[in-house]
Motif scaffolding. Sequence first.
Motif, PDB file in Angstrom:
ATOM      1  N   VAL A 141       0.879  -1.169   0.000  1.00 46.10           N
ATOM      2  CA  VAL A 141       0.000   0.000   0.000  1.00 46.10           C
ATOM      3  C   VAL A 141       0.916   1.218   0.000  1.00 46.10           C
ATOM      4  CG1 VAL A 141      -0.219   0.296   2.525  1.00 46.10           C
ATOM      5  CG2 VAL A 141      -2.085   1.019   1.040  1.00 46.10           C
ATOM      6  N   ARG A 142       0.512   2.282  -0.737  1.00 41.26           N
ATOM      7  CA  ARG A 142       1.364   3.474  -0.777  1.00 41.26           C
ATOM      8  C   ARG A 142       0.455   4.648  -1.131  1.00 41.26           C
ATOM      9  NH1 ARG A 142      -0.297   4.715  -5.144  1.00 41.26           N
ATOM     10  NH2 ARG A 142       1.182   6.422  -5.100  1.00 41.26           N
ATOM     11  N   GLY A 143       1.062   5.854  -1.083  1.00 41.35           N
ATOM     12  CA  GLY A 143       0.255   7.064  -1.258  1.00 41.35           C
ATOM     13  C   GLY A 143      -0.133   7.563   0.122  1.00 41.35           C
ATOM     14  N   ALA A 144       0.102   8.868   0.359  1.00 37.53           N
ATOM     15  CA  ALA A 144      -0.003   9.402   1.719  1.00 37.53           C
ATOM     16  C   ALA A 144      -1.347   9.117   2.413  1.00 37.53           C
ATOM     17  CB  ALA A 144       0.310  10.892   1.704  1.00 37.53           C
ATOM     18  N   THR A 159       7.972   2.992   9.654  1.00 37.53           N
ATOM     19  CA  THR A 159       7.909   2.388   8.326  1.00 37.53           C
ATOM     20  C   THR A 159       8.386   3.328   7.220  1.00 37.53           C
ATOM     21  OG1 THR A 159       5.567   2.986   8.242  1.00 37.53           O
ATOM     22  CG2 THR A 159       6.100   0.722   8.872  1.00 37.53           C
ATOM     23  N   ARG A 160       7.792   4.524   7.159  1.00 34.43           N
ATOM     24  CA  ARG A 160       8.163   5.471   6.097  1.00 34.43           C
ATOM     25  C   ARG A 160       8.138   6.890   6.692  1.00 34.43           C
ATOM     26  NH1 ARG A 160       5.457   4.739   0.390  1.00 34.43           N
ATOM     27  NH2 ARG A 160       7.446   5.705  -0.189  1.00 34.43           N
ATOM     28  N   PRO A 161       9.171   7.686   6.463  1.00 32.05           N
ATOM     29  CA  PRO A 161       9.268   8.955   7.201  1.00 32.05           C
ATOM     30  C   PRO A 161       8.588  10.183   6.586  1.00 32.05           C
ATOM     31  CG  PRO A 161      11.294   8.559   6.000  1.00 32.05           C
ATOM     32  CD  PRO A 161      10.395   7.372   5.729  1.00 32.05           C
ATOM     33  N   LEU A 206      -5.857   4.544  -5.829  1.00 32.59           N
ATOM     34  CA  LEU A 206      -4.893   3.600  -5.248  1.00 32.59           C
ATOM     35  C   LEU A 206      -4.063   4.223  -4.125  1.00 32.59           C
ATOM     36  CD1 LEU A 206      -3.636   1.948  -8.547  1.00 32.59           C
ATOM     37  CD2 LEU A 206      -4.920   0.803  -6.728  1.00 32.59           C
ATOM     38  N   ALA A 207      -3.960   5.542  -4.116  1.00 40.69           N
ATOM     39  CA  ALA A 207      -3.149   6.244  -3.113  1.00 40.69           C
ATOM     40  C   ALA A 207      -4.000   6.719  -1.937  1.00 40.69           C
ATOM     41  CB  ALA A 207      -2.442   7.425  -3.760  1.00 40.69           C
ATOM     42  N   THR A 208      -5.285   6.431  -2.024  1.00 43.59           N
ATOM     43  CA  THR A 208      -6.237   6.886  -0.997  1.00 43.59           C
ATOM     44  C   THR A 208      -7.158   5.688  -0.697  1.00 43.59           C
ATOM     45  OG1 THR A 208      -7.808   7.602  -2.699  1.00 43.59           O
ATOM     46  CG2 THR A 208      -6.216   9.250  -1.946  1.00 43.59           C
ATOM     47  N   GLY A 254      -9.307   9.376  -4.994  1.00 45.07           N
ATOM     48  CA  GLY A 254      -8.032  10.046  -5.242  1.00 45.07           C
ATOM     49  C   GLY A 254      -8.048  11.526  -4.948  1.00 45.07           C
ATOM     50  N   THR A 255      -6.822  12.102  -4.916  1.00 42.54           N
ATOM     51  CA  THR A 255      -6.678  13.540  -4.674  1.00 42.54           C
ATOM     52  C   THR A 255      -6.482  14.255  -6.020  1.00 42.54           C
ATOM     53  OG1 THR A 255      -4.328  13.227  -4.217  1.00 42.54           O
ATOM     54  CG2 THR A 255      -5.814  13.242  -2.326  1.00 42.54           C
ATOM     55  N   ALA A 256      -5.263  14.202  -6.560  1.00 39.75           N
ATOM     56  CA  ALA A 256      -5.053  14.822  -7.884  1.00 39.75           C
ATOM     57  C   ALA A 256      -5.967  14.169  -8.923  1.00 39.75           C
ATOM     58  CB  ALA A 256      -3.587  14.695  -8.289  1.00 39.75           C
ATOM     59  N   CYS A 263       3.513  10.609 -10.556  1.00 37.36           N
ATOM     60  CA  CYS A 263       3.275   9.575  -9.541  1.00 37.36           C
ATOM     61  C   CYS A 263       1.826   9.099  -9.628  1.00 37.36           C
ATOM     62  CB  CYS A 263       3.628  10.075  -8.143  1.00 37.36           C
ATOM     63  SG  CYS A 263       3.711   8.741  -6.911  1.00 37.36           S
ATOM     64  N   ASN A 264       1.309   8.553  -8.536  1.00 35.36           N
ATOM     65  CA  ASN A 264      -0.106   8.175  -8.480  1.00 35.36           C
ATOM     66  C   ASN A 264      -0.715   8.814  -7.255  1.00 35.36           C
ATOM     67  OD1 ASN A 264      -2.153   6.106  -7.024  1.00 35.36           O
ATOM     68  ND2 ASN A 264      -2.529   6.210  -9.220  1.00 35.36           N
ATOM     69  N   ALA A 265      -1.637   9.742  -7.517  1.00 36.57           N
ATOM     70  CA  ALA A 265      -2.400  10.369  -6.436  1.00 36.57           C
ATOM     71  C   ALA A 265      -3.865  10.091  -6.728  1.00 36.57           C
ATOM     72  CB  ALA A 265      -2.100  11.858  -6.375  1.00 36.57           C
ATOM     73  N   GLY A 266      -4.149   8.810  -6.876  1.00 36.73           N
ATOM     74  CA  GLY A 266      -5.487   8.399  -7.283  1.00 36.73           C
ATOM     75  C   GLY A 266      -6.187   7.550  -6.247  1.00 36.73           C
ATOM     76  N   VAL A 301      -0.768  17.401  -9.028  1.00 38.23           N
ATOM     77  CA  VAL A 301      -0.085  16.321  -8.305  1.00 38.23           C
ATOM     78  C   VAL A 301      -0.659  16.220  -6.887  1.00 38.23           C
ATOM     79  CG1 VAL A 301       2.096  16.625  -9.576  1.00 38.23           C
ATOM     80  CG2 VAL A 301       1.724  17.885  -7.447  1.00 38.23           C
ATOM     81  N   GLY A 302      -0.335  15.136  -6.225  1.00 38.70           N
ATOM     82  CA  GLY A 302      -0.703  14.980  -4.818  1.00 38.70           C
ATOM     83  C   GLY A 302       0.407  15.509  -3.923  1.00 38.70           C
ATOM     84  N   ALA A 303       0.370  15.154  -2.646  1.00 36.28           N
ATOM     85  CA  ALA A 303       1.398  15.604  -1.703  1.00 36.28           C
ATOM     86  C   ALA A 303       1.557  14.583  -0.585  1.00 36.28           C
ATOM     87  CB  ALA A 303       1.002  16.952  -1.107  1.00 36.28           C
ATOM     88  N   ASP A 304       2.771  14.508  -0.086  1.00 31.80           N
ATOM     89  CA  ASP A 304       3.044  13.646   1.076  1.00 31.80           C
ATOM     90  C   ASP A 304       3.140  14.441   2.369  1.00 31.80           C
ATOM     91  OD1 ASP A 304       4.234  12.122  -1.412  1.00 31.80           O
ATOM     92  OD2 ASP A 304       3.654  10.688   0.133  1.00 31.80           O
ATOM     93  N   ARG A 305       3.538  15.707   2.222  1.00 32.99           N
ATOM     94  CA  ARG A 305       3.567  16.581   3.398  1.00 32.99           C
ATOM     95  C   ARG A 305       3.664  18.020   2.893  1.00 32.99           C
ATOM     96  NH1 ARG A 305       6.603  15.832   9.028  1.00 32.99           N
ATOM     97  NH2 ARG A 305       6.894  13.683   8.321  1.00 32.99           N
ATOM     98  N   ALA A 339      13.217   9.187  -2.356  1.00 33.79           N
ATOM     99  CA  ALA A 339      11.871   8.847  -2.855  1.00 33.79           C
ATOM    100  C   ALA A 339      10.999  10.084  -3.072  1.00 33.79           C
ATOM    101  CB  ALA A 339      11.198   7.894  -1.882  1.00 33.79           C
ATOM    102  N   PHE A 340      11.410  11.221  -2.498  1.00 36.36           N
ATOM    103  CA  PHE A 340      10.589  12.431  -2.580  1.00 36.36           C
ATOM    104  C   PHE A 340      11.481  13.645  -2.810  1.00 36.36           C
ATOM    105  CE2 PHE A 340       8.489   9.337   0.117  1.00 36.36           C
ATOM    106  CZ  PHE A 340       7.246   9.258  -0.473  1.00 36.36           C
ATOM    107  N   ASP A 341      10.870  14.716  -3.306  1.00 36.43           N
ATOM    108  CA  ASP A 341      11.556  16.008  -3.294  1.00 36.43           C
ATOM    109  C   ASP A 341      10.568  17.060  -2.809  1.00 36.43           C
ATOM    110  OD1 ASP A 341       9.984  16.641  -5.568  1.00 36.43           O
ATOM    111  OD2 ASP A 341      11.594  16.162  -6.961  1.00 36.43           O
ATOM    112  N   ALA A 393      -3.639   6.854   1.847  1.00 36.17           N
ATOM    113  CA  ALA A 393      -3.830   5.406   2.064  1.00 36.17           C
ATOM    114  C   ALA A 393      -2.914   4.913   3.179  1.00 36.17           C
ATOM    115  CB  ALA A 393      -3.564   4.643   0.771  1.00 36.17           C
ATOM    116  N   ILE A 394      -1.706   5.456   3.230  1.00 36.78           N
ATOM    117  CA  ILE A 394      -0.765   5.081   4.301  1.00 36.78           C
ATOM    118  C   ILE A 394      -1.331   5.514   5.662  1.00 36.78           C
ATOM    119  CG2 ILE A 394       1.490   5.652   5.296  1.00 36.78           C
ATOM    120  CD1 ILE A 394       2.618   5.815   2.450  1.00 36.78           C
ATOM    121  N   GLY A 395      -1.925   6.711   5.705  1.00 33.06           N
ATOM    122  CA  GLY A 395      -2.484   7.218   6.965  1.00 33.06           C
ATOM    123  C   GLY A 395      -3.580   6.316   7.502  1.00 33.06           C
TER     124      GLY A 395
END
Length: 355
Positions: free
Chosen positions: A44-47, A87-89, A163-165, A169-171, A158-161, A235-239, A314-316, A49-51
């Motif tokens: 599982v990935r995408g902010a 798990t992921r920072p 699958l990421a939620t 999706g967001t984006a 990326c995927n902000a759809g 795009v989506g966002a992780d933080r 993995a991010f910028d 969905a991870i939350g």
Amino acid sequence: MIPTLEWLPTGVNFLDQTKLPLEETYVLATDYKQVATVIRDMIVRGAPAIGVSAAMGVAIGIDRSTATDLPTLTAEVAVIAKTLAETRPTAVNLFWGIDEVRNLYNELAAKNTPIPEIKAAVIAKARRMYDEDIASCKQLGANGASLLPQEGTVLTHCNAGALATCGYGTALGVIRAAIEAGHKIDVLADETRPFLQGARLTAWELMKDDITTTVLCDNMAAHLMSKGRIQAVIVGADRIAANGDTANKIGTYGVSILAKEFGIPFYVAAPWSTIDIATASGDLIPIEQRAATEVTHSNGKQMTPTGVGIENPAFDVTPAKYITAIITERGVLRGPFTESIQQMNKQTAPELLPA
Ligand code: MRU
């Protein structure tokens, strides 16, 4: 709807995103350690969905505990939360998801609530967070739809759809909402090296919805923009830091600079849980470094000479100055973001679901 993850009586069931688009298989996590592995290995990935996965991880950890007294259970909850938090920072939603369920646990434990009642309450909370995530995506989609062109091509990275939620999706939710409102939009999906979220996941889920989608390599956007082939980027966002600087999948920063150069609007779409008021600016956001093998190998095949040096952040972080607007379920934020974020943060969150 695409079942990214689902709470079942037997555990949390995850669509295995490492196997898409060729195989639709599921991984059932029956305890919190397995949920942590699923997050770390990007099943599982995408902010967002991870939350929610992390929230369900805390809930399953509490539910499966054999503790018969609150002090023992409280000590276990600390270990559960720590395991999931490691798990992921980068995606702040992970920590938000953990805290939402842990705070409820702490509140109930402080009142000496019987353990079976606590278990039922934390499960209900995590399941509600799942529903709220879908409702947020739909609301932010509705809030952002009119920003996209009536007719044209939108680039995403990326995927902000769905699958990421937990769904929609967001984006990609904003794109879906615009299309539902009658816009004629086709999508360009950056392949998103090295994990190929665009090529594998965005293309897969948009094609399922019959949205015209074209995959391009990550180095092709400038050429297409110069030819007038892209009308907007989303795009989506992780933080998102308090000043609007936005961490998202590696490569997003470059796309934002290109968009500025070509005068193309660059939108970020994210639920409020992605905004990290406690982090003042993007340079303070921790950036996950992932295994070199993601770069050296493709589909099990070695692509680089043995022993060569490898970078794999993995991010910028896209500086706020490159962002035209940030679309959330509370509304659309415009710069200067420090002020607009602060102002919207004071408003009470909209009730997106019946109490
Ligand atoms: O490493 P990933 O696949 O978890 O990264 C995902 C992204 O960067 C997404 O764009 C972001 O989480 C937003 S998802 C709605």
